[in-house]
Design an enzyme around this catalytic site. Structure first.
Site, PDB file in Angstrom:
ATOM      1  N   LEU A  87      17.881  -5.623   8.856  1.00 53.62           N
ATOM      2  CA  LEU A  87      19.012  -5.553   7.941  1.00 53.62           C
ATOM      3  C   LEU A  87      20.333  -5.611   8.696  1.00 53.62           C
ATOM      4  CD1 LEU A  87      17.515  -2.707   5.757  1.00 53.62           C
ATOM      5  CD2 LEU A  87      17.721  -5.122   5.105  1.00 53.62           C
TER       6      LEU A  87
ATOM      7  N   HIS B  64       7.915   4.047   9.756  1.00 50.84           N
ATOM      8  CA  HIS B  64       7.585   3.246  10.934  1.00 50.84           C
ATOM      9  C   HIS B  64       6.266   3.724  11.513  1.00 50.84           C
ATOM     10  CE1 HIS B  64       8.364   0.617  14.312  1.00 50.84           C
ATOM     11  NE2 HIS B  64       8.067   1.604  15.132  1.00 50.84           N
TER      12      HIS B  64
ATOM     13  N   THR C  38      19.689   3.518  10.025  1.00 47.18           N
ATOM     14  CA  THR C  38      21.023   3.268  10.566  1.00 47.18           C
ATOM     15  C   THR C  38      21.034   1.864  11.157  1.00 47.18           C
ATOM     16  OG1 THR C  38      20.455   4.181  12.737  1.00 47.18           O
ATOM     17  CG2 THR C  38      21.351   5.716  11.083  1.00 47.18           C
TER      18      THR C  38
ATOM     19  N   SER D 178       0.831  -1.212   0.000  1.00 46.55           N
ATOM     20  CA  SER D 178       0.000   0.000   0.000  1.00 46.55           C
ATOM     21  C   SER D 178       0.864   1.260   0.000  1.00 46.55           C
ATOM     22  CB  SER D 178      -0.956   0.003   1.195  1.00 46.55           C
ATOM     23  OG  SER D 178      -0.254   0.127   2.415  1.00 46.55           O
TER      24      SER D 178
ATOM     25  N   GLU E 182       0.695   7.595   6.517  1.00 46.56           N
ATOM     26  CA  GLU E 182       1.908   7.090   5.873  1.00 46.56           C
ATOM     27  C   GLU E 182       1.906   7.412   4.382  1.00 46.56           C
ATOM     28  OE1 GLU E 182       2.318   2.943   6.602  1.00 46.56           O
ATOM     29  OE2 GLU E 182       2.404   3.155   8.779  1.00 46.56           O
TER      30      GLU E 182
ATOM     31  N   GLU F  25      20.858   0.974  14.156  1.00 47.23           N
ATOM     32  CA  GLU F  25      19.920   0.837  15.268  1.00 47.23           C
ATOM     33  C   GLU F  25      18.510   0.658  14.722  1.00 47.23           C
ATOM     34  OE1 GLU F  25      18.123   3.351  19.065  1.00 47.23           O
ATOM     35  OE2 GLU F  25      19.785   4.168  17.893  1.00 47.23           O
ATOM     36  N   LEU F  26      17.819  -0.382  15.124  1.00 44.96           N
ATOM     37  CA  LEU F  26      16.484  -0.664  14.637  1.00 44.96           C
ATOM     38  C   LEU F  26      15.543   0.508  14.920  1.00 44.96           C
ATOM     39  CD1 LEU F  26      14.471  -2.723  13.420  1.00 44.96           C
ATOM     40  CD2 LEU F  26      14.036  -3.503  15.773  1.00 44.96           C
TER      41      LEU F  26
ATOM     42  N   ARG G 196      12.259  -7.324   7.221  1.00 45.40           N
ATOM     43  CA  ARG G 196      13.547  -7.948   7.509  1.00 45.40           C
ATOM     44  C   ARG G 196      14.386  -6.975   8.330  1.00 45.40           C
ATOM     45  NH1 ARG G 196      14.892 -13.029   6.835  1.00 45.40           N
ATOM     46  NH2 ARG G 196      17.019 -12.420   6.310  1.00 45.40           N
TER      47      ARG G 196
END
Length: 223
Positions: A92, A108, A140, A14, A173, A142-143, A90
């Protein structure tokens, strides 16, 4: 010369649809859509618009490192200027993130830095928050922790469920992500010295706010 964009997906696409519909044709071109899951709706969305698609099934790889190396090789074949994560489910590897440093974006479903990770809508309701939303940020290691670019908030109302909240957040979004993509393609958005910058000015730690399609520039600190 237009900005070449590769979009990574794992599902229905979407946000991909919003990116395709709102991409400024004078600024950018989505040259490929890549999924780690075969047969998802997002791939069909791309094909209907004449965009090249590819599938790299993560289940065929022994570990995350080997999959990400193969993914880099696939993506780089399209010579991208920008890589966009649009529901790419996923985590990364650091090597992947480093390879696309300053040209890798994610969206997010929360008002970061709140609620990194999964189940953001349920967590916002359980915390009794009065608002919720979505955030676009540079990626980056960091999630969900890279420099914030643009956010949009919606009120949480009585009787909200995680599903209802998710649907309203998704609408925001679809406003945020294409705008940020077009900024990057126009050369207006950059990552400089670890900070997101728009038109050369550092964006504050909470990002810019988009409310009712207008910016609240109070989120922009003095340079």
């Amino acid at each position: 010369m237009s900005c070449r964009v590769v979009v990574l997906i794992s599902g229905s696409g979407s946000n991909l649809q919003a990116l395709m519909d709102q991409a400024d044709p004078e600024l950018c071109q989505i040259v490929a859509v890549v999924s780690n899951r075969p047969g998802v709706l997002g791939l069909e969305r791309a094909r209907r618009q004449g965009i090249e698609t590819a599938v790299l099934d993560h289940t065929g790889y022994a570990d995350r490192d080997s999959f990400d190396r193969a993914l880099v090789t696939l993506i780089d074949g399209y010579r991208p200027d920008l890589v966009i994560l649009a529901g790419f489910m996923r985590i990364l590897t650091p090597a992947f993130v480093a390879h696309y440093h300053a040209r890798l974006l994610n969206i997010h479903p929360s008002l970061l830095p709140k609620y990194k990770g999964l189940n953001t809508h349920r967590r916002a309701l359980e915390a009794g928050d009065q608002e919720h939303g979505a955030t676009v940020h540079f990626v980056t290691e960091e999630l969900d922790g890279g420099p914030l670019i643009l956010q949009s908030a919606i009120p949480i109302v009585a009787g909200d469920t995680p599903e209802a909240l998710a649907a309203r957040v998704q609408q925001r979004e679809h406003l945020l992500y294409p705008r940020v993509m077009n900024w990057f393609a126009a050369g207006r958005l950059q990552l400089h010295n670890g900070r997101a910058c728009l038109d050369g000015d550092p964006i504050g730690p909470n990002g810019l706010r988009l409310e009712n399609t207008e910016f609240d520039m109070r989120e922009m600190p003095d340079a």
